[in-house]
Design a protein around this motif. Structure first.
Motif, PDB file in Angstrom:
ATOM      1  N   ALA A  50     -44.749  27.802  27.843  1.00  0.00           N
ATOM      2  CA  ALA A  50     -44.973  29.257  27.392  1.00  0.00           C
ATOM      3  C   ALA A  50     -45.123  29.283  25.907  1.00  0.00           C
ATOM      4  CB  ALA A  50     -43.636  29.986  27.794  1.00  0.00           C
ATOM      5  N   LEU A  51     -44.097  28.304  25.404  1.00  0.00           N
ATOM      6  CA  LEU A  51     -44.399  28.366  23.893  1.00  0.00           C
ATOM      7  C   LEU A  51     -45.944  28.402  23.095  1.00  0.00           C
ATOM      8  CD1 LEU A  51     -43.026  28.581  20.962  1.00  0.00           C
ATOM      9  CD2 LEU A  51     -42.714  26.201  21.109  1.00  0.00           C
ATOM     10  N   ALA A  52     -46.632  27.245  23.959  1.00  0.00           N
ATOM     11  CA  ALA A  52     -48.120  27.002  23.510  1.00  0.00           C
ATOM     12  C   ALA A  52     -48.835  28.169  23.840  1.00  0.00           C
ATOM     13  CB  ALA A  52     -48.556  26.051  24.153  1.00  0.00           C
ATOM     14  N   GLY A  53     -48.612  28.771  24.837  1.00  0.00           N
ATOM     15  CA  GLY A  53     -49.375  30.217  25.304  1.00  0.00           C
ATOM     16  C   GLY A  53     -49.074  30.986  24.246  1.00  0.00           C
ATOM     17  N   GLY A  54     -47.738  31.430  24.015  1.00  0.00           N
ATOM     18  CA  GLY A  54     -47.350  32.467  22.991  1.00  0.00           C
ATOM     19  C   GLY A  54     -47.866  32.261  21.547  1.00  0.00           C
ATOM     20  N   VAL A  55     -47.916  30.922  21.247  1.00  0.00           N
ATOM     21  CA  VAL A  55     -48.240  30.667  19.798  1.00  0.00           C
ATOM     22  C   VAL A  55     -49.967  30.983  19.769  1.00  0.00           C
ATOM     23  CG1 VAL A  55     -49.134  28.633  18.491  1.00  0.00           C
ATOM     24  CG2 VAL A  55     -46.849  29.019  19.137  1.00  0.00           C
ATOM     25  N   ALA A  56     -50.652  30.544  20.799  1.00  0.00           N
ATOM     26  CA  ALA A  56     -52.059  30.830  20.759  1.00  0.00           C
ATOM     27  C   ALA A  56     -52.363  32.350  20.755  1.00  0.00           C
ATOM     28  CB  ALA A  56     -52.858  30.329  22.259  1.00  0.00           C
ATOM     29  N   LEU A  57     -51.711  33.093  21.645  1.00  0.00           N
ATOM     30  CA  LEU A  57     -51.733  34.525  21.450  1.00  0.00           C
ATOM     31  C   LEU A  57     -51.223  35.016  20.207  1.00  0.00           C
ATOM     32  CD1 LEU A  57     -50.588  35.662  24.998  1.00  0.00           C
ATOM     33  CD2 LEU A  57     -52.964  35.233  24.301  1.00  0.00           C
ATOM     34  N   GLY A  58     -50.385  34.619  19.511  1.00  0.00           N
ATOM     35  CA  GLY A  58     -49.846  35.006  18.087  1.00  0.00           C
ATOM     36  C   GLY A  58     -50.744  34.806  17.276  1.00  0.00           C
ATOM     37  N   PHE A  59     -51.351  33.612  17.109  1.00  0.00           N
ATOM     38  CA  PHE A  59     -52.514  33.256  16.222  1.00  0.00           C
ATOM     39  C   PHE A  59     -53.529  34.258  16.175  1.00  0.00           C
ATOM     40  CE2 PHE A  59     -50.307  29.999  14.786  1.00  0.00           C
ATOM     41  CZ  PHE A  59     -50.744  28.651  15.211  1.00  0.00           C
ATOM     42  N   MET A  60     -53.977  34.826  17.564  1.00  0.00           N
ATOM     43  CA  MET A  60     -54.954  35.807  17.450  1.00  0.00           C
ATOM     44  C   MET A  60     -54.565  37.229  17.097  1.00  0.00           C
ATOM     45  SD  MET A  60     -56.385  35.024  21.366  1.00  0.00           S
ATOM     46  CE  MET A  60     -57.703  36.108  21.256  1.00  0.00           C
ATOM     47  N   MET A  61     -53.383  37.559  17.258  1.00  0.00           N
ATOM     48  CA  MET A  61     -52.643  38.923  16.578  1.00  0.00           C
ATOM     49  C   MET A  61     -52.766  38.966  15.321  1.00  0.00           C
ATOM     50  SD  MET A  61     -49.685  39.930  19.097  1.00  0.00           S
ATOM     51  CE  MET A  61     -49.300  41.424  18.400  1.00  0.00           C
ATOM     52  N   ILE A  62     -52.447  37.618  14.529  1.00  0.00           N
ATOM     53  CA  ILE A  62     -52.038  37.750  13.000  1.00  0.00           C
ATOM     54  C   ILE A  62     -53.158  38.566  12.307  1.00  0.00           C
ATOM     55  CG2 ILE A  62     -51.834  35.937  11.059  1.00  0.00           C
ATOM     56  CD1 ILE A  62     -50.390  34.306  12.676  1.00  0.00           C
ATOM     57  N   PRO A  63     -54.453  38.165  12.430  1.00  0.00           N
ATOM     58  CA  PRO A  63     -55.500  38.999  11.453  1.00  0.00           C
ATOM     59  C   PRO A  63     -55.629  40.477  11.776  1.00  0.00           C
ATOM     60  CG  PRO A  63     -56.614  37.694  13.233  1.00  0.00           C
ATOM     61  CD  PRO A  63     -55.321  37.158  13.416  1.00  0.00           C
ATOM     62  N   ILE A  64     -55.378  40.962  13.177  1.00  0.00           N
ATOM     63  CA  ILE A  64     -55.300  42.148  13.228  1.00  0.00           C
ATOM     64  C   ILE A  64     -54.235  42.905  12.616  1.00  0.00           C
ATOM     65  CG2 ILE A  64     -55.294  43.982  15.003  1.00  0.00           C
ATOM     66  CD1 ILE A  64     -56.165  41.641  17.009  1.00  0.00           C
ATOM     67  N   ILE A  65     -52.700  42.124  12.796  1.00  0.00           N
ATOM     68  CA  ILE A  65     -51.670  42.983  12.388  1.00  0.00           C
ATOM     69  C   ILE A  65     -52.002  42.775  10.636  1.00  0.00           C
ATOM     70  CG2 ILE A  65     -49.281  42.858  11.884  1.00  0.00           C
ATOM     71  CD1 ILE A  65     -49.020  41.803  14.618  1.00  0.00           C
ATOM     72  N   ALA A  66     -52.358  42.052  10.170  1.00  0.00           N
ATOM     73  CA  ALA A  66     -52.382  41.847   8.648  1.00  0.00           C
ATOM     74  C   ALA A  66     -53.449  42.874   8.067  1.00  0.00           C
ATOM     75  CB  ALA A  66     -52.897  40.182   8.257  1.00  0.00           C
ATOM     76  N   ARG A  67     -54.636  42.774   8.755  1.00  0.00           N
ATOM     77  CA  ARG A  67     -55.746  43.945   8.187  1.00  0.00           C
ATOM     78  C   ARG A  67     -55.052  45.284   8.465  1.00  0.00           C
ATOM     79  NH1 ARG A  67     -60.894  44.066  10.830  1.00  0.00           N
ATOM     80  NH2 ARG A  67     -60.783  41.994  11.732  1.00  0.00           N
ATOM     81  N   THR A  68     -54.507  45.570   9.507  1.00  0.00           N
ATOM     82  CA  THR A  68     -54.002  47.039   9.666  1.00  0.00           C
ATOM     83  C   THR A  68     -53.133  47.211   8.872  1.00  0.00           C
ATOM     84  OG1 THR A  68     -54.231  46.537  12.161  1.00  0.00           O
ATOM     85  CG2 THR A  68     -53.018  48.440  11.565  1.00  0.00           C
ATOM     86  N   ALA A  69     -51.958  46.421   8.643  1.00  0.00           N
ATOM     87  CA  ALA A  69     -50.919  46.570   7.510  1.00  0.00           C
ATOM     88  C   ALA A  69     -51.542  46.805   6.379  1.00  0.00           C
ATOM     89  CB  ALA A  69     -49.926  45.324   7.572  1.00  0.00           C
TER      90      ALA A  69
END
Lengths: 321, 286, 282
Positions: free
Chosen positions: C136-155
């Motif tokens: 599950a960690l691997a899956g969460g990490v993969a999804l997390g990596f995808m979220m990072i740029p969206i959150i950073a840019r929104t922030a």
């Protein structure tokens, strides 16, 4: 410690601390690139450049050639562009130049929804609705058309054509929303100049599009990048057959699809390395395409800050002169 | 001659624009006499942005082959009225026009009017030059091309004529196919004038054509206007009164969406009929 | 017809074509929605949300494991991506013209454009390969990596919208930069950032490709980071390509849940953004 120097240490720590997180992002991407290169080295060393040209994909014999997948990805993506570009531009023009103000927000929202639908849902719909529909169309194709290589092959329903259709639907909202931003950034004076010389509405829109042409090309290329990277919807309708064919009816394969299907079954390191090499290619291609598209779009929209949702073009309310 | 209407009390008050108070209307219609034919005329033109009335009963006559200047403080409606003359305001949503605007006697807001041809006959030059991102030649030829006004073979000739007409030919004749965006601000504006002249309009409307230019370029434009009036009817909106005094034969003073005074330029600037015109001209406000 | 008349007729024709393009694009939208609702609605029952899947071939059962799995995965993804994205976004808005900021913006855009399956490959190399099993960690990490740029840019965008005078006011009162950023600027931008985060979470909950060989799949649900875990998307995929009608039925139900989540968050995001804009315009 004097308050001012305490503050400046805090400030320095702040800059360092937050900077580390920003650096993380940079390192992450560098890490991805590095890891892809590293894990594909086995395959790169074994096959070299022949990897791109070889048609054979034989996991049993350990013989890997990526040509079918590259072909499938490029062909499906370009077909998708062919279908989606006119529609996406039509939507962008309608929303930014022609639509009555009241319709603009709801219609824009609806086209955004198209982008939000998860790929797997498109895939599901593709398998159970689109494929049978396409199969019916294929069966109904007259024999004389079947003779053309473009339409040759048994009517399976799955195939290049179906994949192109689904990709087109998925790409449309991206291209149209960026093209719309570009059109909004074109100064109104360009349209006015055209109108003042007796242009019709479409001619004035053409003038605006000509001004923003780099950005519009950027929008189209962005759509291409999206299509190339799409996995689930494609793998469910393309047929997953590593053959190179011009026929829209033929089941074929794409880079993302083969990785999705065979990654967990890759028994040996060479197999895995070959799949990762395909992933590397995907990475590089989308890198170039997205970079190019961003540069093109930025060159047009940089002038204007498109922030608050001011309505575009003709419907702008101007203050009395 | 227009009567002086201002009351004693108004003469005493400081000439600030009082909210809600309309400037005095001329009591009688202007008995301005023209020796030449009237090219354009508006009759009691009223213009609305939505429910907001921006122009009130503008009646004015523009004689042919002359320069008429529209002056007035910001927001007085002079540009809005100018844009009514070639129906450029039509591209804005939610506007309403009442009254007539006549071009050679025919109402341009009448039914069945071909706006495309109207805009060919009544051309416009804008405040900030807006050349298309094409070559100099293609910019000037644009109007010819879309309106199908001449065969392709004749275009170089017409383009040259237009560029000569806007005093730009000598400067660009060797680089007709270079991008128009490479020209200086003043040259771009003369290019836009050439572009407007290429379709051989009868009237040329200019909306503060020199306001974005330096003094030397401005002078060139003013000299150009002086030349152009031999062949074209020109209406120019300007916030620069000295400019109006220099280039125009007739001047109309607008305020708060009303036409306050319209007369020969020399009369307006030396002996205006209305007190408020005098206040504006002497710089007391605006 | 006169030349001018012809041009106007053509212009009208093109305008109609553009309107038709809009309608044409809406056709698949309604088509998909209609089918998902029609096919999936009847299968949405209590069992679907609460039961585990039955063994292969048996009918009945539900997708409880997959739904919980998706929630667990986006929790892991969020735990990784929200702090990283937020703080990176803070850096971008506090020091916008440094070289690091430019590099970060560029790489965030790159990251955003990387096909999700390639991110999956990376997460596989990073988390699965060293321990030789899916997690599950691997899956969460993969999804997390995808979220990072969206959150950073929104922030970054939302922090930039907060008037700089707020920061100056705090600094003038003696606050350190970090206090100004985290206790004044960030809270001011928080509503919009929250919306952005929710939208990002909704988006990754619909991802399938990066989970195929990271989180893999699991017939049961265990909240262990080091075990493979089911997810709604992968489960729908597995069922869809299977030969069992009952599984197809459940796949549609799963798709309906996904689409509903997406729809709700899209509407929510729009409403909040509109309200924020109205606030900022005054």
């Amino acid at each position: 410690m004097a308050p001012s120097s305490r503050r400046s240490t805090d400030d320095r720590l702040f800059r360092l601390g937050t900077g580390l997180f920003a650096l993380f992002v940079v390192l992450l991407v560098a890490g991805i690139a590095f890891e892809l290169f590293r894990s594909s080295r086995l395959s790169v060393q074994k096959f070299g450049f022949g990897f791109w040209v070889t048609k054979v994909w034989d996991p049993v014999a350990g013989d890997f050639g990526a040509r079918p997948f590259i072909w499938g990805t490029l062909y499906s993506s370009f077909l998708a562009l062919l279908i989606s570009t006119p529609i996406a531009l039509g939507i962008a023009i309608f929303l930014s130049e022609l639509s009555p103000k009241a319709l603009r927000t709801p219609l824009a929202f609806l086209t955004e929804l198209l982008a939000a639908i998860p790929s797997i849902v498109y895939g599901l719909w593709g398998v159970f609705v689109l494929v049978p529909l396409v199969r019916k169309l294929q069966v109904a194709t007259p024999d004389w058309m079947r003779k053309i290589p473009l339409f040759s092959g048994p009517p399976l329903g799955v195939g290049m054509g179906t994949a192109a259709i689904i990709l087109a639907v998925m790409v449309i909202p991206f291209t149209s929303s960026v093209a719309r931003e570009v059109l909004r950034a074109v100064p109104n004076t360009q349209r006015e100049a055209a109108y003042a010389l007796g242009a019709t509405r479409w001619e004035a829109i053409q003038a605006a599009m000509r001004y923003g042409r780099t950005g519009i090309i950027g929008a189209i290329i962005l759509g291409l990048g999206r299509a190339i990277g799409e996995t689930m919807a494609v793998t469910m309708v393309i047929g997953n057959n590593p053959q190179v064919s011009w026929s829209l009816f033929a089941p074929q394969y794409s880079m993302a699809a083969v990785i999705a299907n065979e990654f967990t079954e890759a028994a040996d390191n060479l197999y895995l390395s070959a799949l990762i090499e395909i992933g590397l290619v995907l990475f590089v291609i989308t890198l170039i395409i997205n970079g190019l598209s961003r540069a093109l779009i930025w060159s047009v929209t940089r002038e204007v800050k498109v922030k608050a949702p001011k309505a575009a073009a003709p419907a702008v309310e101007k203050a009395a002169a | 001659m227009t009567e002086t209407v201002v009351s004693e009390t108004e003469r005493e008050r400081p000439p600030m624009l009082r909210v809600g108070a309309a400037p005095p209307e001329p009591k009688t219609a202007s008995s301005l006499e023209f020796t030449s034919a009237i090219r354009m005329e508006s009759r009691r033109l009223r213009f609305f942005y939505g429910s907001n009335q921006a122009l009130h009963d503008i009646s004015i006559r523009i004689p042919e082959k002359s320069v008429t200047a529209f002056i007035g403080p910001s927001g007085c409606g002079k540009s809005t009225f100018l844009r009514c003359l070639n129906r450029m305001n039509d591209i804005i949503a939610d506007i309403r026009v009442e009254g007539d605007v006549l071009l050679d006697g025919k109402d341009i807001y009448g039914p069945g009017v071909d706006i495309v041809s109207l805009r060919r006959r009544v051309g416009m030059v804008f405040q900030k030059s807006n050349p298309f991102p094409k070559s100099i030649f293609d910019n000037v030829a644009y109007g010819l091309k879309i309106n199908g006004l001449c065969p392709t073979a004749e275009m170089p000739e017409r383009v040259e004529k237009a560029l000569r007409g806007s005093a730009l030919w000598d400067e660009v004749k060797d680089r007709l196919h270079a991008s128009a965006l490479g020209l200086s601000g003043g040259q771009q504006q003369r290019l836009c004038i050439a572009r407007a002249l290429a379709v051989e309009p009868e009237v040329v409307l200019m909306d503060e054509p020199a306001s974005a230019l330096d003094p030397i370029a401005t002078q060139k434009i003013e000299e150009l206007i002086y030349e152009l009036k031999r062949d074209y009817t020109i209406v120019i909106v300007t916030h620069n009164m000295q400019q109006a005094a220099r280039v125009s034969e007739y001047t109309a003073f607008f305020m708060l969406g009303r036409l306050v005074e319209h007369d020969r330029t020399d009369k307006i600037f030396t002996n205006p009929g209305q007190k408020i015109t005098e206040d504006y001209i002497t710089g007391r406000f605006g | 017809m006169t030349q001018s008349g012809r041009r106007k007729a053509f212009s009208r024709f093109v305008e109609i074509l553009c309107g038709a393009a809009v309608l044409l694009a809406l056709v698949p939208l309604f088509f998909v929605f209609f089918y998902v609702v029609q096919q999936g609605f009847s299968s949405l029952n209590w069992d679907f949300f609460t039961k585990m899947p039955k063994p292969v071939g048996e009918t009945g059962g539900g997708m409880a494991n997959a739904i919980l799995g998706t929630l667990y995965l986006i929790a892991i993804a969020g735990a990784l991506a929200i702090p990283v994205g937020l703080i990176a976004g803070v850096y971008l808005s506090e020091y916008p013209r440094t070289r690091l900021a430019t590099a970060t913006r560029f790489t965030a855009d790159v990251l955003n454009g990387i096909p999700s399956i390639v991110i999956g490959i990376f997460a596989y190399s990073l988390v699965v390969m060293p321990v030789k099993h899916f997690s599950a960690l691997a899956g969460g990490v993969a999804l997390g990596f995808m979220m990072i740029p969206i959150i950073a840019r929104t922030a970054e965008e939302l922090l930039n919208l907060v008037p700089g005078t707020l920061r100056e006011g705090a600094l003038a009162l003696g606050a350190t930069r970090s206090r100004a950023a985290f206790s004044v600027m960030l809270p001011a931008a928080l509503p919009g950032i929250m919306t952005g985060i929710l939208v990002a979470l909704a988006r990754i909950s619909g991802e399938t490709a990066p989970l195929l060989f990271t989180a893999f799949n699991n017939r049961f649900f265990t909240m262990r980071l080091d075990q493979p875990i089911a997810s709604l998307t992968v489960q729908v995929y597995t069922y869809a390509i299977s030969p069992y009608d009952d599984w197809h039925r459940q796949a549609w139900a799963g798709a309906l849940v996904l689409v509903t989540v997406v729809f709700v968050f899209s509407v929510l995001a729009r409403v909040v953004t509109r309200r924020l804009e109205r606030m900022h315009r005054t």
